[in-house]
Design an enzyme around this catalytic site. Structure first.
Site: not given
Length: 479
Positions: A171, A246, A280
């Site tokens: 997804k 993560e 990130c």
């Protein structure tokens, strides 16, 4: 290149979804719709999981050599569709075409190569006395990926899952479905057997939840916000499946007093602004000696002023900073900048007002705050935009204390003399620390401490994340 994503890839073919729900796809450079994506349902997830479960029986028994052949074919097909991936990334999330070409799409090839090496060298069995210890594919995995590095994050999950012998349902973010569709076609054209890889588009509330709670999904690998990762973990808990996360980051970049400040400050600022700050691991907290703060401010301000000139249309080769990816992120980043001003940080460059040389899109000025303290919102929360916080420290111990005073622990950075930098790196509570501008190592583990997640990606560590460990006592004859 198509601009709609209205079909799913299940059991080796493109098919219409059960649901009729759709969501507009918006070009972040113009804030105008360019297409639509179908949003899946629980029934679509069930169909995809059923296909993956059936395919696992044979795919899990393939040899390393067979899986290496598939990975070689994927690499060839990926190269053939490279320009299509670049165009999709630039359209979907606004990455400048230079970044999409040189880094965003390039990471897919890099991961294929790193996992090919890891698979060819991986020890799936070893002898321990009379016991055989085996590594076996964990089963059917659900992969949930974000929009900020859409191709990179898909490839660093799909490729090791394939290499491990798992089957899967992906997804991708509903905001970046076009690049995911291209990857699905790449895998199809490379000869990945029907049912091994399946793709269902949709939102987290329905498709993400259905995947993470599904009793026939053996593992979920998720990349995204800490808030969403918490929801995935809760949804997965009832079926006691493995969850690899993560999540967010608020990485500290410690400049020791013997660092090359001209080089380290410039590199640190540019790293935060790259990808419009939507990374990130970005070094968004720059920690500097209090005695050198004015010098750092001068260097950083100059870099930001030059960077503003490179903000613009991501399709232009001269553009270095594109828009943030969507309206929600645009509103959030500007609100965070306003919060920084309200809480007393000094605005060194940028701000929440729209860049004067542009007229449309989700563009944010490259922004720098200084005199930031660790109790401020902008120092504690992930902004996910081109915003840097410069924070003074008193001594080395104070720098480490500030760096570790965060709910996150994904990455860190240290610049200074090598031995001092190594000592500081050992003390930082993060999953990764880069010394003196070292580039990421795709064969090394990628992942974080604390609320930055659990599990590890990349190289042999990413491959191992998709494997279960079995012991078979008595497998070998006694000596």
């Amino acid at each position: 290149m198509k601009t709609d994503s209205k079909q799913f890839y299940i059991q080796g073919q493109w098919c219409a979804p059960h649901s009729t729900r759709t969501q507009a796809l918006v070009n972040p450079a113009t804030a105008e719709p360019y297409g639509a994506v179908a949003l899946g349902s629980v029934d679509d997830v069930d169909s995809a999981v059923k296909a993956a479960k059936a395919a696992f029986v044979s795919w899990s028994q393939t040899t390393v050599a067979q899986r290496l052949d598939i990975m070689k074919a994927i690499r060839e097909q990926y190269k053939a569709r490279y320009s299509d991936l670049v165009a999709a990334i630039t359209l979907e999330m606004g990455a400048p075409v230079s970044l999409s070409t040189d880094l965003q799409a390039a990471m897919g090839i890099a991961h294929i190569d790193a996992f090919t090496k890891a698979l060819s060298e991986f020890a799936f069995e070893h002898q321990q006395g009379t016991t055989c210890v085996r590594k076996e594919p964990i089963g059917v995995v659900g992969l949930i990926t974000p929009w900020n590095w859409p191709v990179n994050q898909i490839m660093c999950k799909v490729i090791p899952a394939l290499a491990a012998g798992c089957t899967m349902v992906l997804k991708p973010s509903e905001m970046s479905p076009i690049s995911a569709d291209i990857i699905a076609q790449i895998l199809h054209d490379a000869g990945v057997p029907a049912g091994v890889f399946n793709l269902v588009h949709g939102d987290g509330a329905i498709v993400g939840s259905a995947l993470s709670s599904h009793p026939d999904i053996d593992m979920v690998s998720f990349t995204g916000s800490t808030r969403a990762g918490t929801a995935v973990s809760k949804s997965a808990a009832d079926t006691v499946k493995r969850v690899s996360l993560e999540l967010g980051g608020k990485s500290a970049n410690i400049l020791l007093d013997d660092a090359d400040f001209a080089k380290a400050v410039k590199a640190g600022v540019q790293s935060v602004f790259s990808n419009s700050g939507q990374t990130c691991t970005a070094p968004t907290r720059m920690l500097v000696p209090a005695s050198r703060l004015e010098e750092v401010n001068d260097i950083a301000r100059a870099v930001a002023e030059k960077a503003l000139q490179g903000v613009g249309d991501p399709n232009e080769k001269t553009t270095r900073i594109g828009p943030v990816a969507n309206q929600r992120q645009f509103d959030k980043v500007r609100a965070m900048i306003d919060a920084g001003i309200a809480e007393g940080a000094t605005l060194l460059a940028g701000g929440s007002d729209f860049p004067s040389h542009l007229s449309q899109g989700f563009f944010i000025k490259p922004t720098i705050f200084t005199d930031v303290t660790n109790d401020m919102t902008i120092a504690q929360e992930e902004i996910f935009g081109p915003v840097l916080c410069i924070m003074p420290y008193d001594d080395e111990d104070d720098a480490v204390r500030i760096a570790n005073d965060s709910p996150y622990g994904l990455s860190g950075y240290v610049s200074g003399s090598p031995e001092r930098a190594r000592q500081v790196a050992r003390r930082m509570r993060t999953g990764m620390v880069h010394i003196n501008g070292a580039h990421p190592d795709l064969t090394a583990p990628f992942g974080g401490y604390k609320q930055s997640g659990n599990g590890r990606e990349w190289g042999e560590y990413g491959l191992d994340d998709f494997l279960e460990t079995k012991s078979i006592p008595g497998f070998y004859d006694a000596p």
